[in-house]
Design a protein around this motif. Structure first.
Motif, PDB file in Angstrom:
ATOM      1  N   PRO A 263       7.727  -1.203  -0.829  1.00 51.57           N
ATOM      2  CA  PRO A 263       6.765  -0.672  -1.407  1.00 51.57           C
ATOM      3  C   PRO A 263       6.041  -1.401  -2.178  1.00 51.57           C
ATOM      4  O   PRO A 263       6.163  -2.241  -2.926  1.00 51.57           O
ATOM      5  CB  PRO A 263       7.482   0.473  -2.566  1.00 51.57           C
ATOM      6  N   LEU A 264       4.598  -1.594  -2.108  1.00 54.36           N
ATOM      7  CA  LEU A 264       3.755  -2.415  -2.675  1.00 54.36           C
ATOM      8  C   LEU A 264       2.415  -1.821  -3.332  1.00 54.36           C
ATOM      9  O   LEU A 264       1.767  -1.031  -2.812  1.00 54.36           O
ATOM     10  CB  LEU A 264       3.005  -3.581  -1.559  1.00 54.36           C
ATOM     11  N   GLN A 265       2.615  -1.964  -4.688  1.00 55.26           N
ATOM     12  CA  GLN A 265       1.459  -1.387  -5.475  1.00 55.26           C
ATOM     13  C   GLN A 265       0.287  -2.382  -5.515  1.00 55.26           C
ATOM     14  O   GLN A 265       0.531  -3.810  -5.418  1.00 55.26           O
ATOM     15  CB  GLN A 265       1.716  -1.125  -6.880  1.00 55.26           C
ATOM     16  N   CYS A 266      -1.046  -2.007  -4.888  1.00 55.91           N
ATOM     17  CA  CYS A 266      -1.818  -2.952  -4.465  1.00 55.91           C
ATOM     18  C   CYS A 266      -2.644  -3.810  -5.914  1.00 55.91           C
ATOM     19  O   CYS A 266      -3.766  -3.529  -6.153  1.00 55.91           O
ATOM     20  CB  CYS A 266      -3.043  -2.489  -3.700  1.00 55.91           C
ATOM     21  N   GLU A 267      -2.014  -4.575  -6.719  1.00 59.65           N
ATOM     22  CA  GLU A 267      -2.403  -5.518  -7.744  1.00 59.65           C
ATOM     23  C   GLU A 267      -1.544  -6.650  -7.937  1.00 59.65           C
ATOM     24  O   GLU A 267      -0.582  -6.819  -7.121  1.00 59.65           O
ATOM     25  CB  GLU A 267      -2.162  -4.599  -9.075  1.00 59.65           C
TER      26      GLU A 267
ATOM     27  N   THR B 242       1.138   1.621  -1.800  1.00 59.10           N
ATOM     28  CA  THR B 242       1.219   2.666  -2.526  1.00 59.10           C
ATOM     29  C   THR B 242       0.096   2.758  -3.749  1.00 59.10           C
ATOM     30  O   THR B 242      -0.053   1.695  -4.068  1.00 59.10           O
ATOM     31  CB  THR B 242       2.700   2.913  -3.060  1.00 59.10           C
ATOM     32  N   LEU B 243      -0.195   3.946  -4.110  1.00 57.88           N
ATOM     33  CA  LEU B 243      -1.222   4.145  -5.203  1.00 57.88           C
ATOM     34  C   LEU B 243      -2.348   3.407  -4.722  1.00 57.88           C
ATOM     35  O   LEU B 243      -3.034   2.534  -5.676  1.00 57.88           O
ATOM     36  CB  LEU B 243      -0.729   3.449  -6.600  1.00 57.88           C
ATOM     37  N   PHE B 244      -2.594   3.358  -3.488  1.00 53.84           N
ATOM     38  CA  PHE B 244      -3.809   2.753  -3.144  1.00 53.84           C
ATOM     39  C   PHE B 244      -5.226   3.102  -3.349  1.00 53.84           C
ATOM     40  O   PHE B 244      -5.368   4.395  -3.272  1.00 53.84           O
ATOM     41  CB  PHE B 244      -3.642   2.581  -1.533  1.00 53.84           C
TER      42      PHE B 244
ATOM     43  N   ASN C  16     -11.891  -3.605  -4.531  1.00 58.38           N
ATOM     44  CA  ASN C  16     -11.817  -4.850  -3.599  1.00 58.38           C
ATOM     45  C   ASN C  16     -10.357  -5.327  -3.719  1.00 58.38           C
ATOM     46  O   ASN C  16      -9.884  -6.031  -2.664  1.00 58.38           O
ATOM     47  CB  ASN C  16     -12.885  -5.833  -4.025  1.00 58.38           C
ATOM     48  N   LEU C  17      -9.659  -5.204  -4.938  1.00 60.12           N
ATOM     49  CA  LEU C  17      -8.501  -5.802  -5.339  1.00 60.12           C
ATOM     50  C   LEU C  17      -7.280  -5.172  -4.472  1.00 60.12           C
ATOM     51  O   LEU C  17      -6.482  -6.170  -3.866  1.00 60.12           O
ATOM     52  CB  LEU C  17      -8.186  -5.551  -6.764  1.00 60.12           C
ATOM     53  N   ALA C  18      -7.516  -3.778  -4.266  1.00 61.00           N
ATOM     54  CA  ALA C  18      -6.401  -3.112  -3.366  1.00 61.00           C
ATOM     55  C   ALA C  18      -6.593  -3.766  -1.896  1.00 61.00           C
ATOM     56  O   ALA C  18      -5.406  -4.148  -1.272  1.00 61.00           O
ATOM     57  CB  ALA C  18      -6.886  -1.823  -3.124  1.00 61.00           C
ATOM     58  N   HIS C  19      -7.702  -4.047  -1.380  1.00 68.06           N
ATOM     59  CA  HIS C  19      -7.669  -4.513  -0.044  1.00 68.06           C
ATOM     60  C   HIS C  19      -7.487  -5.943   0.141  1.00 68.06           C
ATOM     61  O   HIS C  19      -6.758  -6.581   1.057  1.00 68.06           O
ATOM     62  CB  HIS C  19      -9.280  -4.390   0.571  1.00 68.06           C
TER      63      HIS C  19
END
Length: 269
Positions: free
Chosen positions: A156-160, A193-195, A200-203
């Motif tokens: 699981p990867l939080q996009c930060e 997750t929590l996308f 822009n950071l998430a992508h």
């Protein structure tokens, strides 16, 4: 039967939420699923509606060889089968308690400590289609046991940025486990997750994980939603709490991706 470790040593990445939701989604598809809580904080146990303080037996007792897995497993309410004409799924839990922190210290003194969980789960492997291991937010002996027992790892990867950095550390540990205790272990991929697709950071984080670590980030991404945060307090997964929500839909699609054809179209393993 597939044993999958859900692992990321960084906390707050929806690891427990993802384990629970994927387990429910797989049971909806007619699979026999065992959830294993390897975290002394017992978050998965609590999220399944089980009070850790009221338990007589848990994974702690299994790892200390005081009991066998079947004696500690709890049956959970199984979701309705999907598709309706398929076999009825089953959802079970091997719960955790705070005592598991003591088991970690105990294991450190034992020969073959990395293999204790794998040997214990081998007794129930034939009774399940999926075993999902919710690993603790650390790279200690409990996580090593989970990785040694697993066929695959889901991250699981939080996009930060900090979460992305943790992927590299986890992959180093996975490589060591592959070399020394489980040569068959493979990374199935990461789930975002929590996308928040508006940023822009998430992508950028998704692209960096794919490019820098050569890890497949599975789609769809799981969007941020208050429904996900509400569900554990009710002792339910987001699929039961908000079955039509975007996160519930995403987890069902991810489960289908991991699982392949529905059970009605695929023979039991």
């Amino acid at each position: 039967m597939t044993t999958m470790a859900v692992a990321n040593q960084k906390g707050g990445v929806a690891k427990t939420t993802s384990t629970h939701a994927l387990g429910v989604a797989l049971a909806e598809r007619g699979r026999r699923v065992l959830l294993v809580d390897l975290d002394p904080q017992a978050s998965l146990t609590w999220a399944c509606g089980v009070d850790p303080d009221a338990l007589e037996l848990s994974v702690h007792d299994v790892l200390l060889k005081r009991t066998k897995v079947p004696e500690a497993v709890l049956g959970l309410e199984s979701p309705a089968p999907r598709p309706a004409d398929g076999p009825v799924g089953r959802l079970e839990l091997l719960p955790s308690t705070i005592d598991l922190a003591g088991a970690e210290l105990h294991l450190l003194t034992k020969t073959g400590r990395e293999y204790v969980l794998a040997k214990a789960l081998s007794a129930v492997a034939a009774d399940h289609d999926w075993i999902l291991l919710d690993c603790p937010p650390s790279l200690g002996i409990l996580t090593i046991n989970g990785l040694t027992a697993a066929d695959e790892v889901l991250i699981p990867l939080q996009c930060e940025s900090l979460s992305q950095r943790g992927v590299g550390q986890l992959l180093d540990t996975i490589a060591d486990v592959h070399d020394y205790t489980n040569e068959h272990l493979r990374v199935r991929g990461a789930i975002a997750t929590l996308f928040d697709g508006r940023t822009n950071l998430a992508h950028q984080v998704v692209a960096q994980v794919r490019d820098d670590y050569d890890v497949d980030v599975l789609e769809p991404y799981v969007p941020k939603s208050v429904k996900v945060a509400e569900a554990p307090a009710l002792g339910r997964s987001v699929l039961a709490h908000a079955p039509s929500s975007k996160p519930a839909t995403a987890y069902r699609e991810l489960a289908a991706l991991l699982d392949g054809p529905p059970a009605s179209k695929r023979s039991r393993r």
